[in-house]
Design an enzyme around this catalytic site. Sequence first.
Site, PDB file in Angstrom:
ATOM      1  N   SER A   1      11.241   5.061   6.169  1.00  0.00           N
ATOM      2  CA  SER A   1      10.766   5.173   7.702  1.00  0.00           C
ATOM      3  C   SER A   1      11.629   4.848   8.809  1.00  0.00           C
ATOM      4  O   SER A   1      12.635   4.196   8.463  1.00  0.00           O
ATOM      5  CB  SER A   1       9.583   4.201   7.838  1.00  0.00           C
ATOM      6  OG  SER A   1       9.318   3.891   9.245  1.00  0.00           O
TER       7      SER A   1
ATOM      8  N   TYR B   1       6.862  -4.315   7.338  1.00  0.00           N
ATOM      9  CA  TYR B   1       6.636  -2.998   6.675  1.00  0.00           C
ATOM     10  C   TYR B   1       8.051  -2.444   6.860  1.00  0.00           C
ATOM     11  O   TYR B   1       8.458  -1.960   5.734  1.00  0.00           O
ATOM     12  CB  TYR B   1       5.762  -2.088   7.823  1.00  0.00           C
ATOM     13  CG  TYR B   1       5.949  -0.725   7.648  1.00  0.00           C
ATOM     14  CD1 TYR B   1       5.486  -0.085   6.498  1.00  0.00           C
ATOM     15  CD2 TYR B   1       6.650   0.193   8.437  1.00  0.00           C
ATOM     16  CE1 TYR B   1       5.528   1.199   6.550  1.00  0.00           C
ATOM     17  CE2 TYR B   1       6.638   1.638   8.349  1.00  0.00           C
ATOM     18  CZ  TYR B   1       6.056   2.153   7.423  1.00  0.00           C
ATOM     19  OH  TYR B   1       6.116   3.530   7.182  1.00  0.00           O
TER      20      TYR B   1
HETATM   21  N1  LIG Z   1       2.744   9.194   9.145  1.00  0.00           N
HETATM   22  C1  LIG Z   1       4.137   8.597   9.677  1.00  0.00           C
HETATM   23  O1  LIG Z   1       4.520   8.928  10.836  1.00  0.00           O
HETATM   24  C2  LIG Z   1       5.060   8.015   8.813  1.00  0.00           C
HETATM   25  C3  LIG Z   1       6.371   7.287   9.475  1.00  0.00           C
HETATM   26  C4  LIG Z   1       7.244   6.824   8.634  1.00  0.00           C
HETATM   27  C5  LIG Z   1       6.981   6.519   7.373  1.00  0.00           C
HETATM   28  N2  LIG Z   1       5.814   7.058   6.776  1.00  0.00           N
HETATM   29  C6  LIG Z   1       5.598   6.760   5.362  1.00  0.00           C
HETATM   30  O2  LIG Z   1       5.127   8.113   4.642  1.00  0.00           O
HETATM   31  C7  LIG Z   1       4.302   7.773   3.343  1.00  0.00           C
HETATM   32  C8  LIG Z   1       2.824   8.585   3.809  1.00  0.00           C
HETATM   33  O3  LIG Z   1       2.567   8.320   5.327  1.00  0.00           O
HETATM   34  P1  LIG Z   1       1.200   8.804   5.668  1.00  0.00           P
HETATM   35  O4  LIG Z   1       1.162   9.029   7.014  1.00  0.00           O
HETATM   36  O5  LIG Z   1       0.705  10.060   4.946  1.00  0.00           O
HETATM   37  O6  LIG Z   1       0.005   7.549   5.333  1.00  0.00           O
HETATM   38  P2  LIG Z   1      -1.217   7.349   4.694  1.00  0.00           P
HETATM   39  O7  LIG Z   1      -1.942   6.036   4.814  1.00  0.00           O
HETATM   40  O8  LIG Z   1      -2.300   8.616   5.289  1.00  0.00           O
HETATM   41  O9  LIG Z   1      -1.131   8.016   3.178  1.00  0.00           O
HETATM   42  C9  LIG Z   1      -0.779   6.925   2.297  1.00  0.00           C
HETATM   43  C10 LIG Z   1      -1.476   7.064   1.101  1.00  0.00           C
HETATM   44  O10 LIG Z   1      -1.357   6.237   0.292  1.00  0.00           O
HETATM   45  C11 LIG Z   1      -2.392   5.491  -0.543  1.00  0.00           C
HETATM   46  N3  LIG Z   1      -2.120   4.311  -1.034  1.00  0.00           N
HETATM   47  C12 LIG Z   1      -1.568   3.047  -0.226  1.00  0.00           C
HETATM   48  N4  LIG Z   1      -1.549   1.933  -1.115  1.00  0.00           N
HETATM   49  C13 LIG Z   1      -1.605   2.787  -2.383  1.00  0.00           C
HETATM   50  C14 LIG Z   1      -1.572   1.836  -4.001  1.00  0.00           C
HETATM   51  N5  LIG Z   1      -1.142   0.894  -3.711  1.00  0.00           N
HETATM   52  N6  LIG Z   1      -2.071   2.737  -4.933  1.00  0.00           N
HETATM   53  C15 LIG Z   1      -2.126   3.988  -4.511  1.00  0.00           C
HETATM   54  N7  LIG Z   1      -2.196   4.634  -3.367  1.00  0.00           N
HETATM   55  C16 LIG Z   1      -1.914   3.907  -2.279  1.00  0.00           C
HETATM   56  C17 LIG Z   1      -3.691   5.292   0.922  1.00  0.00           C
HETATM   57  O11 LIG Z   1      -4.793   5.421   0.188  1.00  0.00           O
HETATM   58  C18 LIG Z   1      -3.101   6.548   1.544  1.00  0.00           C
HETATM   59  O12 LIG Z   1      -4.093   7.637   1.247  1.00  0.00           O
HETATM   60  C19 LIG Z   1       3.872   6.329   3.492  1.00  0.00           C
HETATM   61  O13 LIG Z   1       4.931   5.803   2.423  1.00  0.00           O
HETATM   62  C20 LIG Z   1       4.538   5.809   5.055  1.00  0.00           C
HETATM   63  O14 LIG Z   1       4.691   4.481   5.166  1.00  0.00           O
HETATM   64  C21 LIG Z   1       4.874   7.579   7.407  1.00  0.00           C
END
Ligand SMILES: NC(=O)c1ccc[n+]([C@@H]2O[C@H](COP(=O)([O-])OP(=O)(O)OC[C@H]3O[C@@H](n4cnc5c(N)ncnc54)[C@H](O)[C@@H]3O)[C@@H](O)[C@H]2O)c1
Length: 338
Positions: free
Chosen positions: A130, A155
């Site tokens: 991130s 985080y």
């Molecule tokens: N969206 C952004 O702008 C952004 C920015 C920086 C980093 N990220 C990272 O990118 C990745 C995807 O982000 P996103 O926006 O799609 O988030 P999101 O929350 O929509 O997707 C993450 C998914 O992981 C699942 N999950 C969480 N904990 C879990 C576990 N213990 N076991 C199984 N499933 C689990 C959740 O149910 C969710 O559907 C994440 O790692 C997030 O930290 C996202």
Amino acid sequence: MKVLVTGAAGFIGSHVTQVLLARGDDVVGIDNLNSYYDVNLKEARLEWIADTPASGDFSFHKMDLVDQTAVDALFVNEKFDKVVHLAAQAGVRYSIEAPREYIESNVMGFTNILEACRHNSIQHLVYASSSSVYGANESIPFSGKDNVDHPVSLYAATKKANELMAHTYSHLYGFPSTGLRFFTVYGPWGRPDMSPFLFADAIVNGKPLKVFNYGKHRRDFTYIDDIVEGVVRVLDVNAVPNKKWSGMTPDPSSSKAPWKVYNIGCSNPVALLDYITTLETVFGKTAEKELLPLQPGDVPDTYADVQALIDDVGYKPSTTLQEGVEKFAVWYKEFYKV
Ligand SMILES: NC(=O)c1ccc[n+]([C@@H]2O[C@H](COP(=O)([O-])OP(=O)(O)OC[C@H]3O[C@@H](n4cnc5c(N)ncnc54)[C@H](O)[C@@H]3O)[C@@H](O)[C@H]2O)c1
């Protein structure tokens, strides 16, 4: 290829799954469908995947990353070529409220993924880091060469920990791993806890809009298709050791091991108030704004230097803010029947 996508019901995971299936890869998705935000949206994303014609096969397992036995059995049974690990407890602010959720999913869960990759000859692990790892860093644009030892939220600390843990595994066991530092992703099927979505929600429903840091901070908003294109390009180019890497002047973004970290963003930061104005124009409504100070754990500006990703995999974000916000609005209106 047969690819495991963790977090397949999530925002980025569902889009990555669609693109891999469309080009003919077989995808196995896992997700625990937790209730951090609306579970209906996660289920609807899975339906969207199932209903979209594709060349590859898709199967889904509701599974928690923390369940080591289940994760190990999945890897042994499915024999994946590569892994895109996107499941995590996301969100900066919630990590102040519920720190243990982050340690469980992002540290324990990630350990299970690393161990399974190690024991099952995975060709490449690509995982989500991130932009928040830059924390107290004020050198703009953020570069993979910058020091990221000063996270300002738990985080961010767990994401930085993932990069370090992956390095150890790539070093000890020689399997290629690449961490991608995502910068504020927005678009159709977006995350309801994130500002691009919260702003739209407030505008559409005539609710006062909370604007932190008085709207002065800038975010490198990145459209989902540009993110997915980068993820897939990276997946196809396994991380290799940097032959020029020196322990005397260590480059923080590469290694003697097959390990890399990259920024993946639009590289065009936008002031929050400008983002809101674009949304207001697209939705044809103005919002009442509540200007508030910077939130604990938030960073004032994010701006990705993506040159390394351009050089190594030909990444090229192409969606303008106006185009991206329009596409998001089309989806939002249809999904929420506005
Ligand atoms: N969206 C952004 O702008 C952004 C920015 C920086 C980093 N990220 C990272 O990118 C990745 C995807 O982000 P996103 O926006 O799609 O988030 P999101 O929350 O929509 O997707 C993450 C998914 O992981 C699942 N999950 C969480 N904990 C879990 C576990 N213990 N076991 C199984 N499933 C689990 C959740 O149910 C969710 O559907 C994440 O790692 C997030 O930290 C996202």
